[in-house]
Motif scaffolding. Sequence first.
Motif: not given
Length: 394
Positions: A208-209, A211-212, A214-215
């Motif tokens: 998650t970190h 790939e994105d 912002d999340r």
Amino acid sequence: MTGIPEIDLTDMAVITDPFTAYGAVREQSPLARITAPGIPPMWVLTRNEGARSLLGDPRFEIRSDSFMRPDVPEDYRPYLKTMSEMEGREHLRLRRLVAPAFTPRHLARFRPRIEAIVDRLLDDLPDGDPVDLLEHLARRLPIDVICELVGIPESGRPRWRESGPAVLTLAGDEFAKAMTGMVNDAKEAVAQRRAEPADDLLSDLVRTHDEDGDRLSDTELVTMVWLLVLAGQTPVNFIANAVHALLTHPDQLAILRADPSLAPRAVEELLRWCGPGLLAIPRYAVQDVELYGTRIPAGDRVTVSLAAANRDPRAFRDPGTLDLTREPGPHLAFSHGPHFCLGAMTARAQTEVALTALLGRFPDLALAADPEEIRAPDPGTWRLTALPLTRGLG
């Protein structure tokens, strides 16, 4: 303040028997004040309904000052801001990232691992009696379970096994040193899972970190890892309290031995009866609020007496009796509202598995110490300093 009772956290009656002390105040008033040297007075709600309402009330928020902050070096301070002190969308964003690992469906698949860890720890108990179950089971089980659940690589687990349980009982410089060690270990775990992904929560968070961002930022990722491992220590004191309660209530122990299928209900009653949390994390009033006819000014701290709320006769029939056959009721052992403990189901499962296995293996289990001598003098947490047991090994 006329008519508002006060609770002195240094009063030995409060320290040695908080359930009676807080209970007496509860019957005087639904609202009281807590005092202790070195801290400003704090409001406390004592009855179940009011406590439950406050824990979900957006007019009261958790802030960084709600927690004790260790004095760590400047470059470690950003890692101390966890989702536990966040509110609203910021809190929900981070909570949603880890929630899938704590669902009933995932826990059902994970339960055999908990059973295997419990069996291994019981196999490894030292020979001879007495044996300290706090040291050899209650402290070791939660750290092994949460490392497995989160996906801490095997090579790093020995350090987590030392620092995880230790950080719960340290203070001052030792606490700061332990916290910096946990942040370093979290960074190393992230790097290892980035290099060697697996089917676990940590690998999912790393993806998650990457790939994105912002999340989930880099700092948030590392912070999430150490927070999950530390929060995973929640069952330590409860498992010890639960065993202690059963051994000091032989009638209830006999009921559970006779019908092990009662274990889930027994765990709920034990959470109500001897959950380790005595006071909820303090909240701050974000505006002037009236509670039970008293004005709570904006900025004042308010907490909940879990010890009083979980034995409130308005919410529980015969609350001063431990009754493993009781229908589960509205206890607040895992808090309530947006900050309800994410790992509640995991803690329940660990305790249920541990009690079932322990009682199944040792039919002659008995306490090997005066119950009062092993109780820690801690006004914030109902916990033991040790749990020496005999197993009837001959």
